[in-house]
Design an enzyme around this catalytic site. Structure first.
Site, PDB file in Angstrom:
ATOM      1  N   HIS A 139       0.840  -1.212   0.000  1.00  0.00           N
ATOM      2  CA  HIS A 139       0.000   0.000   0.000  1.00  0.00           C
ATOM      3  C   HIS A 139       0.870   1.256   0.000  1.00  0.00           C
ATOM      4  O   HIS A 139       0.704   2.154  -0.831  1.00  0.00           O
ATOM      5  CB  HIS A 139      -0.903  -0.039   1.228  1.00  0.00           C
ATOM      6  CG  HIS A 139      -1.734   1.189   1.430  1.00  0.00           C
ATOM      7  ND1 HIS A 139      -3.062   1.248   1.086  1.00  0.00           N
ATOM      8  CD2 HIS A 139      -1.415   2.406   1.960  1.00  0.00           C
ATOM      9  CE1 HIS A 139      -3.539   2.458   1.375  1.00  0.00           C
ATOM     10  NE2 HIS A 139      -2.551   3.179   1.911  1.00  0.00           N
ATOM     11  N   GLU A 140       1.829   1.323   0.954  1.00  0.00           N
ATOM     12  CA  GLU A 140       2.636   2.539   1.077  1.00  0.00           C
ATOM     13  C   GLU A 140       3.530   2.735  -0.156  1.00  0.00           C
ATOM     14  O   GLU A 140       3.731   3.863  -0.613  1.00  0.00           O
ATOM     15  CB  GLU A 140       3.491   2.466   2.353  1.00  0.00           C
ATOM     16  CG  GLU A 140       2.686   2.377   3.641  1.00  0.00           C
ATOM     17  CD  GLU A 140       1.679   3.524   3.823  1.00  0.00           C
ATOM     18  OE1 GLU A 140       0.631   3.289   4.452  1.00  0.00           O
ATOM     19  OE2 GLU A 140       1.915   4.631   3.290  1.00  0.00           O
ATOM     20  N   HIS A 149      -5.357   7.235  -2.238  1.00  0.00           N
ATOM     21  CA  HIS A 149      -6.306   6.296  -1.644  1.00  0.00           C
ATOM     22  C   HIS A 149      -7.516   6.150  -2.558  1.00  0.00           C
ATOM     23  O   HIS A 149      -7.866   7.059  -3.290  1.00  0.00           O
ATOM     24  CB  HIS A 149      -6.779   6.827  -0.285  1.00  0.00           C
ATOM     25  CG  HIS A 149      -5.782   6.593   0.787  1.00  0.00           C
ATOM     26  ND1 HIS A 149      -5.728   7.348   1.937  1.00  0.00           N
ATOM     27  CD2 HIS A 149      -4.770   5.695   0.884  1.00  0.00           C
ATOM     28  CE1 HIS A 149      -4.746   6.914   2.698  1.00  0.00           C
ATOM     29  NE2 HIS A 149      -4.135   5.917   2.075  1.00  0.00           N
TER      30      HIS A 149
END
Lengths: 425, 105
Positions: A139-140, A149
């Protein structure tokens, strides 16, 4: 706070984000270096496990983009594009203080810094408790690469952590989102072929299935036609999946498949190998007593080597061998080249659009059971050969004519290289 | 060894001492919305609370919750879930992290 802290700015949500999706391309080079910084190791997991999980996270992004990620343990920090680290509360000189266990578990900064809150209970991929470090890292890294997002179900870029089965992957939309920023994966292939598998179902009936393979240098992909993507975790080393054939730079694969014959050959240089599908390894000696590898000139008299590529035409019982601008039609029953060959490729496979033709030095000739067609690959484009159905719809089409070229990546998706240091993962 | 940096191993203390402050009231909820970019731009003459309600509605809608604009239990639960610290929304820049535009080095 040190003045350079003022240069640290939270990712996205700022005015540079593109108006529509908020996604912004963050890097313009293809190989990015990363490092788990020395003072940023977690106290929860063994160090090598942390680095392995991050290596896997980066690899997952490189499996769907033209980017490659390389861990750099020793180079100057200024040359490291992505620095990762764990910390608690006030950490790693970051202007944003972590809040302890719960709520914010990680964040990413524009300059490629990724921080993980070590008060969270991060766990390895196989664990079903805690917060999966792999999923948070993917995700990061998505943020670092420029993705914002999204609340789309199934996306790895959802802001909230969603407990996941151990085997989570980047779904179709995440792939398209990142490819919108960095483009699709392009490149030529040494060979491409469909591998036939004969299985028996629970009623004992014989089923014939096939898998599609793409070979490049010393690695390969299995392509899952029904999912329009490569197998999760590919590419892998040729040596890991195929035994006894050369480890790299295969020239051609030919499968002679008739009622009485089922022979599979790999070609490289002036030699060829026969592969035993049942034992999953190259023959050293086949049932006729032939020992392998053999010289191409012995097994296929009249055929030059090294080859560019070859494919077997089941209807005509001919193997078409390609070299330079020439094509050789080899009759497998009489074990000889047809008298009228060799011919120029353009004469046997004529263009249907002027000048739209590979002419010479094609990389791969691939008969696809999924498309019931032959494709000639050269660089990152292909020419589809006119098949019977095409001729039924347009009788004017020449036999074996070549439709205008198309992009390979537009038909076979996400066949992406990874950094060679991660091939063995 | 399990990695530690402090001589007294204090950084290995169990982390339960450091719990994130739960979001439990309108004030902490408002700070949450501002932190993650859910700030509605107040219109002239627009009383503050309705801007807060509007931001709340946007957050509730994104999280498949009834977009009532009222801080209820389900919304508090959504706000307290583990999450990434990067803002969700373009929104207005986070005043706390105000930094001047980066100058080319």
């Amino acid at each position: 706070a040190k003045r350079f802290l003022q240069l640290l700015r939270p990712l996205l949500g700022w005015e540079e984000a593109s108006r529509d999706s908020g996604a912004t391309r963050a890097f313009s080079k293809r190989i990015l270096k990363w490092r788990l910084v020395g003072e940023g190791y977690s106290s929860q997991l063994p160090a090598d496990e942390q680095r392995y999980i991050f290596r896997l996270a980066f690899r997952m992004w490189s499996e769907v983009t033209p980017l490659a990620f390389q861990e750099d343990l020793t180079g100057p920090a200024a040359q490291v594009d992505v620095k990762l680290g764990f910390g608690r509360g006030r950490h790693l000189g970051c202007p944003r203080v972590f809040d302890g266990s719960g709520q914010e578990f990680a964040h990413a900064w524009r300059l490629g810094d990724v921080h993980f809150d070590d008060d969270e209970h991060f766990t390895p991929p196989a664990s079903d408790t805690g917060i999966s470090l792999l999923k948070v890292a993917v995700h990061e890294i998505g943020h670092v690469l420029g993705l914002p997002h999204t609340y789309r179900t199934g996306s790895v870029m959802q802001p909230n952590y969603i407990p996941q089965e151990p085997a989570f992957e980047l779904d179709w939309s995440d792939r398209k989102a990142i490819q919108k920023l960095y483009g699709t994966c392009e490149g030529s292939f040494d060979t491409a072929f469909d591998w036939i598998r004969k299985e028996r179902n629970q009623y004992g009936e014989l089923l014939v299935r096939f898998s599609t393979y793409f070979f490049r240098n010393s690695w390969y992909w299995l392509y899952e036609n029904r999912n329009n993507r490569t197998r999760y975790g590919d590419p892998i080393h040729i040596l890991m999946g195929w035994h006894g054939i050369p480890a790299q730079n295969i020239d051609a694969f030919v499968h002679i498949w008739t009622w009485r014959r089922d022979e599979r050959y790999f070609f490289k240089g002036n030699q060829y190998w026969r592969y035993d599908s049942d034992k999953d390894q190259a023959h050293t000696e086949d049932e006729q007593g032939d020992r392998y590898p053999k010289l191409i000139s012995e097994g296929f008299p009249g055929i030059p080597s090294p080859l560019d590529t070859a494919f077997y035409d089941r209807r005509k019982r001919l193997i078409y061998f390609f070299k330079g601008s020439l094509v050789f039609a080899f009759d497998v029953n009489r074990n000889q080249v047809l008298n009228s060959y060799p011919k120029k490729i353009i004469d046997v496979f004529p263009a249907t659009a002027s000048q739209n033709h590979p002419f010479r030095n094609i990389d791969s000739a691939y008969y696809s059971y999924a498309h019931n067609s032959v494709f000639l690959f050269k660089g990152n484009v292909y020419w589809k050969v006119v098949n019977d159905r095409d001729k039924q719809h347009n009788s004017w089409l020449p036999s074996n004519g070549l439709f205008p070229k198309e992009s390979i990546s537009g038909k076979w998706f996400d066949i992406c290289d990874v950094h060679t240091s991660t091939l063995g993962m | 060894e399990i990695l530690f940096h402090s001589r007294d191993h204090s950084d290995l203390e169990p982390s339960f001492l450091r719990q994130a402050q739960p979001i439990a009231n309108p004030r902490t909820a408002q700070r949450f919305l501002a932190k993650y970019g859910w700030t509605a731009v107040p219109r002239p003459g627009d009383p503050g609370p309705s801007a807060f309600a509007e931001a709340m509605r946007a957050f509730q809608s994104a999280n498949q919750l009834p977009a009532t604009g009222v801080l209820d239990v389900a919304t508090l639960r959504a706000m307290n879930r583990p999450r990434c610290g990067v803002p969700d929304h373009r929104g207005t820049p986070d005043p706390r992290a105000q930094t001047p535009p980066a100058r080319a080095r």
